[in-house]
Design a protein around this motif. Structure first.
Motif: not given
Length: 423
Positions: A188-211
């Motif tokens: 069947i013919e379907v709509f192509k996937k919607l491309r969604v870019a995302y990011f968070s902001t902030g100097d206080e934000v730390v990636k999971v796994g870091n101290i």
């Protein structure tokens, strides 16, 4: 609401409409405004039906055949041929099993043993269930004659040849996959996937796994938003975390606008000195509104950057989730091509505790819905703070209090919306 006002008009001249205020938008007005600037993507692709679950149909699908494509029995029993004054005793002349291609014909007074799905013999008047039959050697006896065509599934009874069975914009669930397979449709013919870019902001934000150090927080929004975007019709573009740096934020937004159809950020759309998002967006984008009269989720932005739609979610974790579910997800479903999407319905439940509220803002209280004998009861979670992410995990519904709503007393009926219908 005037339809010929463009987003550019509103971004450059907020005073062009007397009832438009980008800094104080109510919930329903914001939904209506956003809907005016959304249109489904036009790019399509063809997929095998086994890979199409969760996608959206891009072209009406017609049936190439009748379903069923032959008259067949609705149950195990005997096909009989009779007239108005016929005897209730019939001579059995054979058996027809499901899948048999043999072409039987019966005459008045004759019966053919038949299984569910078996092809109805020519001349048959009806099918009698085996439970209503007495067998006597090569004959059967019934108490009364059935109605004509009883227990016969007619050719084309479900779907007729040429009928549109699934329209463009239909979200594909397991039922649709099965329906397509029943018609022999492999692709069947379907709509192509919607491309969604995302990011968070902030100097206080730390990636999971870091101290984690004092003054820092783990980037829960990044993972929450990524999880909320996990869908077959979405292609995620993860830009991770961007520090509170105007040049870096500008660069990330422009890059996202080149790669994606939708951009989602969290944090930076408030009024703090380090919240550069609003300043950058004013330079490179067109913004419809900055704030919503809701709680949680007041700082929320929607607009466009080049050709990409932009949603700026609040930095507080609960606020980000509430605004995503209530504002972003309906927009995404429309952009994916889905037609007729409606948010989960609201229904009434009896509140068990006092909820203190002042008029002026719409509230989405996290709550737990339970069955109390014959009644539905709902209780707000322990804390309603916009940073208390555990409240979203504890809750199974929202209590929705409209702008004009005042304090709720125990026993009052309130509007409730299940979270399971949203996520």
């Amino acid at each position: 609401m005037t339809k010929n006002i463009s987003l550019t008009d509103l971004a450059t001249d907020p005073g062009c409409l007397s009832d438009y205020d980008p800094n104080a938008m109510d919930f329903y007005s914001a939904q209506d405004w956003i809907a005016q600037f959304l249109a489904p993507l036009k790019q399509n692709e063809t997929l095998p039906i086994e890979d199409a679950l969760g996608r959206v149909i891009a072209k009406d699908i017609q049936s190439f055949s009748d379903v069923p494509n032959y008259d067949n029995s609705a149950m195990d029993g005997y096909a009989i041929c009779f007239s108005k004054n016929s005897s209730t005793t019939f001579e059995v002349v054979g058996s027809a099993f499901a899948g048999s291609l043999e072409d039987f014909q019966i005459e008045p007074g004759e019966a053919l043993e038949i299984m569910t799905g078996g092809k109805i013999p020519r001349g048959a008047s009806a099918v009698v269930p085996i439970e209503l039959i007495d067998i006597d050697g090569s004959s059967i006896h019934i108490k009364t004659l059935p109605k004509i065509d009883a227990n016969i599934r007619k050719m084309g009874e479900d779907i007729s040849k040429g009928q549109v069975i699934l329209k463009s914009g239909k979200f594909i669930r397991p039922a649709e996959i099965g329906l397509l397979a029943s018609l022999g449709i492999a692709k069947i013919e379907v709509f192509k996937k919607l491309r969604v870019a995302y990011f968070s902001t902030g100097d206080e934000v730390v990636k999971v796994g870091n101290i984690l150090k004092k003054g820092q927080v783990y980037d829960s929004n990044h993972y929450t938003i990524g999880a909320m975007l996990q869908a077959p019709s979405i292609e995620k573009i993860d830009l991770h975390n961007i520090p509170d740096d105007k040049k870096l934020i500008r660069k990330a937004l422009l890059l996202a606008s080149q790669k994606a159809d939708v951009i989602i950020t969290s944090g930076g759309v408030s009024v703090g000195k380090a919240d550069f998002m609003k300043e950058v967006l004013s330079e490179i984008g067109k913004i419809l509104f900055w704030k919503l009269a809701i709680k949680p989720g007041r700082p929320l932005a929607y607009g466009t950057i080049n050709e990409a739609h932009y949603f700026g979610l609040p930095g507080n974790p609960v606020s980000a989730m509430v605004t995503f579910y209530q504002m972003v997800q309906p927009a995404i479903r429309l952009l994916m091509g889905e037609q007729g999407y409606t948010p989960p319905p609201k229904f009434k439940a009896k509140c068990t505790t006092t909820i203190t509220k002042k008029p002026g803002r719409m509230e989405f209280q996290r709550a737990i819905l339970t069955h109390d004998q014959d009644n539905l009861t709902v209780t707000p979670t322990r804390s309603q703070g916009s940073g208390i992410l555990s409240s979203m995990s504890e809750a199974n519904c929202f209590i929705i209090l409209e702008m004009q709503h005042k304090t709720v007393e125990p026993g009052d009926l309130v509007d409730v919306q299940y979270m399971e219908g949203i996520v």
